[in-house]
Scaffold this motif. Structure first.
Motif, PDB file in Angstrom:
ATOM      1  N   THR A   1      -6.882 -19.856  25.995  1.00 21.03           N
ATOM      2  CA  THR A   1      -5.716 -19.409  25.887  1.00 21.03           C
ATOM      3  C   THR A   1      -4.863 -18.242  26.666  1.00 21.03           C
ATOM      4  OG1 THR A   1      -5.310 -17.691  24.345  1.00 21.03           O
ATOM      5  CG2 THR A   1      -5.283 -19.486  23.774  1.00 21.03           C
TER       6      THR A   1
ATOM      7  N   LEU B   1      -5.846 -12.094  29.470  1.00 20.95           N
ATOM      8  CA  LEU B   1      -5.230 -11.133  28.892  1.00 20.95           C
ATOM      9  C   LEU B   1      -6.159 -10.243  28.868  1.00 20.95           C
ATOM     10  CD1 LEU B   1      -1.968 -10.498  28.092  1.00 20.95           C
ATOM     11  CD2 LEU B   1      -2.354  -9.986  30.357  1.00 20.95           C
ATOM     12  N   THR B   2      -7.002 -10.243  27.359  1.00 22.89           N
ATOM     13  CA  THR B   2      -7.980  -9.694  26.927  1.00 22.89           C
ATOM     14  C   THR B   2      -9.227  -9.299  27.166  1.00 22.89           C
ATOM     15  OG1 THR B   2      -8.363 -11.281  26.026  1.00 22.89           O
ATOM     16  CG2 THR B   2      -7.560  -9.848  24.379  1.00 22.89           C
TER      17      THR B   2
ATOM     18  N   ALA C   1      -5.325 -14.621  25.770  1.00 20.23           N
ATOM     19  CA  ALA C   1      -7.129 -14.527  26.094  1.00 20.23           C
ATOM     20  C   ALA C   1      -7.956 -14.413  27.750  1.00 20.23           C
ATOM     21  CB  ALA C   1      -8.488 -16.019  25.844  1.00 20.23           C
TER      22      ALA C   1
ATOM     23  N   GLU D   1      -7.991  -9.189  13.419  1.00 22.28           N
ATOM     24  CA  GLU D   1      -6.389  -8.258  13.250  1.00 22.28           C
ATOM     25  C   GLU D   1      -7.700  -7.753  12.285  1.00 22.28           C
ATOM     26  OE1 GLU D   1      -4.689  -6.883  13.984  1.00 22.28           O
ATOM     27  OE2 GLU D   1      -3.721  -8.442  14.959  1.00 22.28           O
TER      28      GLU D   1
ATOM     29  N   GLU E   1     -10.773  -5.561  28.328  1.00 24.26           N
ATOM     30  CA  GLU E   1     -11.761  -5.739  27.572  1.00 24.26           C
ATOM     31  C   GLU E   1     -13.207  -5.856  28.598  1.00 24.26           C
ATOM     32  OE1 GLU E   1     -10.408  -6.799  23.475  1.00 24.26           O
ATOM     33  OE2 GLU E   1     -11.676  -7.498  23.772  1.00 24.26           O
TER      34      GLU E   1
ATOM     35  N   SER F   1      -7.257 -15.781  17.223  1.00 26.05           N
ATOM     36  CA  SER F   1      -5.935 -14.701  17.235  1.00 26.05           C
ATOM     37  C   SER F   1      -5.117 -14.849  16.026  1.00 26.05           C
ATOM     38  CB  SER F   1      -5.058 -14.745  18.802  1.00 26.05           C
ATOM     39  OG  SER F   1      -4.270 -16.000  18.672  1.00 26.05           O
ATOM     40  N   ILE F   2      -4.363 -14.268  15.524  1.00 22.69           N
ATOM     41  CA  ILE F   2      -3.363 -14.752  14.510  1.00 22.69           C
ATOM     42  C   ILE F   2      -2.698 -15.721  14.861  1.00 22.69           C
ATOM     43  CG2 ILE F   2      -1.627 -13.704  12.892  1.00 22.69           C
ATOM     44  CD1 ILE F   2      -3.964 -12.263  11.944  1.00 22.69           C
ATOM     45  N   LYS F   3      -2.202 -15.334  15.908  1.00 21.23           N
ATOM     46  CA  LYS F   3      -1.321 -16.825  16.251  1.00 21.23           C
ATOM     47  C   LYS F   3      -2.290 -18.213  16.254  1.00 21.23           C
ATOM     48  CE  LYS F   3       0.405 -18.399  20.214  1.00 21.23           C
ATOM     49  NZ  LYS F   3       1.206 -19.402  21.962  1.00 21.23           N
ATOM     50  N   THR F   4      -3.178 -17.916  16.669  1.00 21.73           N
ATOM     51  CA  THR F   4      -3.834 -18.975  17.083  1.00 21.73           C
ATOM     52  C   THR F   4      -4.412 -20.234  15.626  1.00 21.73           C
ATOM     53  OG1 THR F   4      -5.066 -19.124  19.659  1.00 21.73           O
ATOM     54  CG2 THR F   4      -6.257 -20.330  17.898  1.00 21.73           C
TER      55      THR F   4
ATOM     56  N   SER G   1      -9.522 -17.389  22.557  1.00 21.01           N
ATOM     57  CA  SER G   1      -7.758 -17.084  22.004  1.00 21.01           C
ATOM     58  C   SER G   1      -7.207 -15.660  22.584  1.00 21.01           C
ATOM     59  CB  SER G   1      -6.951 -17.534  20.230  1.00 21.01           C
ATOM     60  OG  SER G   1      -7.599 -17.171  19.390  1.00 21.01           O
ATOM     61  N   GLY G   2      -6.850 -15.126  22.274  1.00 19.71           N
ATOM     62  CA  GLY G   2      -6.156 -13.946  22.843  1.00 19.71           C
ATOM     63  C   GLY G   2      -5.959 -12.431  21.834  1.00 19.71           C
ATOM     64  N   ALA G   3      -7.445 -12.426  20.438  1.00 22.12           N
ATOM     65  CA  ALA G   3      -7.224 -11.582  19.482  1.00 22.12           C
ATOM     66  C   ALA G   3      -8.627 -10.527  20.748  1.00 22.12           C
ATOM     67  CB  ALA G   3      -8.223 -12.062  18.474  1.00 22.12           C
TER      68      ALA G   3
HETATM   69  C1  FMN Z   1      -5.519  -5.916  24.078  1.00 19.13           C
HETATM   70  C2  FMN Z   1      -5.468  -7.640  23.590  1.00 19.13           C
HETATM   71  C3  FMN Z   1      -5.496  -6.968  22.132  1.00 19.13           C
HETATM   72  C4  FMN Z   1      -5.382  -7.837  21.138  1.00 19.13           C
HETATM   73  N1  FMN Z   1      -5.734  -7.719  20.276  1.00 19.13           N
HETATM   74  C5  FMN Z   1      -5.175  -8.439  18.918  1.00 19.13           C
HETATM   75  C6  FMN Z   1      -6.666  -8.905  17.974  1.00 19.13           C
HETATM   76  O1  FMN Z   1      -7.224  -8.836  17.552  1.00 19.13           O
HETATM   77  N2  FMN Z   1      -5.960 -10.291  16.598  1.00 19.13           N
HETATM   78  C7  FMN Z   1      -4.933 -10.721  17.444  1.00 19.13           C
HETATM   79  O2  FMN Z   1      -4.374 -11.595  16.856  1.00 19.13           O
HETATM   80  N3  FMN Z   1      -4.011 -11.105  18.881  1.00 19.13           N
HETATM   81  C8  FMN Z   1      -4.323  -9.321  19.058  1.00 19.13           C
HETATM   82  N4  FMN Z   1      -3.544  -9.858  20.166  1.00 19.13           N
HETATM   83  C9  FMN Z   1      -1.594 -10.042  20.349  1.00 19.13           C
HETATM   84  C10 FMN Z   1      -2.240 -11.899  20.677  1.00 19.13           C
HETATM   85  O3  FMN Z   1      -3.020 -12.112  22.334  1.00 19.13           O
HETATM   86  C11 FMN Z   1      -1.239 -12.802  21.098  1.00 19.13           C
HETATM   87  O4  FMN Z   1      -0.444 -12.891  19.848  1.00 19.13           O
HETATM   88  C12 FMN Z   1      -1.135 -13.595  21.527  1.00 19.13           C
HETATM   89  O5  FMN Z   1       0.514 -13.996  21.797  1.00 19.13           O
HETATM   90  C13 FMN Z   1      -2.540 -14.936  20.920  1.00 19.13           C
HETATM   91  O6  FMN Z   1      -2.206 -15.733  21.879  1.00 19.13           O
HETATM   92  P1  FMN Z   1      -2.604 -16.831  21.951  1.00 19.13           P
HETATM   93  O7  FMN Z   1      -3.673 -16.989  19.986  1.00 19.13           O
HETATM   94  O8  FMN Z   1      -2.207 -18.086  22.434  1.00 19.13           O
HETATM   95  O9  FMN Z   1      -4.597 -16.338  22.099  1.00 19.13           O
HETATM   96  C14 FMN Z   1      -3.836  -8.705  21.421  1.00 19.13           C
HETATM   97  C15 FMN Z   1      -3.257  -8.517  22.860  1.00 19.13           C
HETATM   98  C16 FMN Z   1      -4.120  -8.334  23.731  1.00 19.13           C
HETATM   99  C17 FMN Z   1      -3.116  -7.626  24.962  1.00 19.13           C
END
Ligand code: FMN
Length: 200
Positions: free
Chosen positions: A48, A53-54, A51, A135, A58, A99-102, A21-23
């Motif tokens: 996701t 994007l990250t 993910a 996070e 990164e 991520s926190i969202k997931t 996921s996108g953390a």
């Molecule tokens: C470069 C980058 C770094 C991020 N780092 C975090 C992180 O460390 N922890 C987190 O919870 N969200 C982080 N985010 C935000 C999540 O990507 C965002 O909340 C997203 O909606 C998560 O969706 P997903 O859970 O479906 O992947 C980051 C976003 C970007 C673009």
């Protein structure tokens, strides 16, 4: 492997579901897939949109290079995939990074994607679910959600560096964390530096 009368595989090879996921820390997911390849474990990957994007921000890996590391790649919207059912046997699931969202979606059971549905299935089947939540800092809501997940049986395993292993590089630090989380499934990846007591 054996086939039963319906042609389904009995005694399947060891399989692990991998969610990315996108953390921050897409590299953790990539190294989990590398480790599973080394260990001969079938990986079932779901990624996701965030993910990707990250991954691009990164790492130097393209989405295709990431998915090529997996044995089977599932589409995020495909809630009819094998891993959406508890009858599909696996060793469990790891979300690396989470991520926190997931994490929050898994905790509520309102699972809108295959990733979170597979995590919910893992919990209901009482299989190990390891969440590499990333996070900082956490607010009380994050901490309460982690508590709720731990009460449901999930393992909260943030990717925190193990400095006792004296890493020489970021990749060594990443691999130590990945290896220690794979320990939670009984998988012993050679990259782990294990503590052997205090040196005199
Ligand atoms: C470069 C980058 C770094 C991020 N780092 C975090 C992180 O460390 N922890 C987190 O919870 N969200 C982080 N985010 C935000 C999540 O990507 C965002 O909340 C997203 O909606 C998560 O969706 P997903 O859970 O479906 O992947 C980051 C976003 C970007 C673009």
């Amino acid at each position: 492997m054996d086939d039963d009368v319906n042609g389904a595989i009995r005694n399947p090879p060891p399989r692990l579901v991998v969610g990315i996921s996108g953390a921050s820390g897409a590299v953790y997911g990539a190294r989990v897939l590398d480790a599973l390849n080394d260990l001969g474990v079938e990986s079932h990957l779901v990624v996701t949109k965030a993910a990707l994007l990250t991954l691009s921000q990164e790492t130097d890996l393209s989405p295709d290079e990431l998915t090529a590391k997996a044995s089977v790649v599932h589409k995020l919207a495909d809630v009819g995939a094998t891993i959406a059912s508890g009858s599909f046997r696996t060793l469990g699931m790891i979300v690396a990074p989470c991520s926190i969202k997931t994490m929050s979606e898994i905790a509520t059971g309102v699972t809108s994607t295959l990733l979170t549905r597979a995590a919910d299935v893992t919990l209901k089947e009482r299989r190990p679910l390891v969440l590499m939540v990333r996070e900082t800092p956490f607010h009380l809501g994050h901490l309460r959600t982690m508590t709720a997940l731990a009460e449901m049986g999930a393992i909260i395993a943030p990717p925190l560096p193990a400095l006792y292993a004296r890493p020489n590089s970021i990749m060594e630090m990443v691999d130590q964390s990945v290896g220690r989380t794979l320990d939670l499934f009984g998988l012993d990846w050679g990259a782990v530096r294990r503590w052997e007591g205090l040196k005199s």
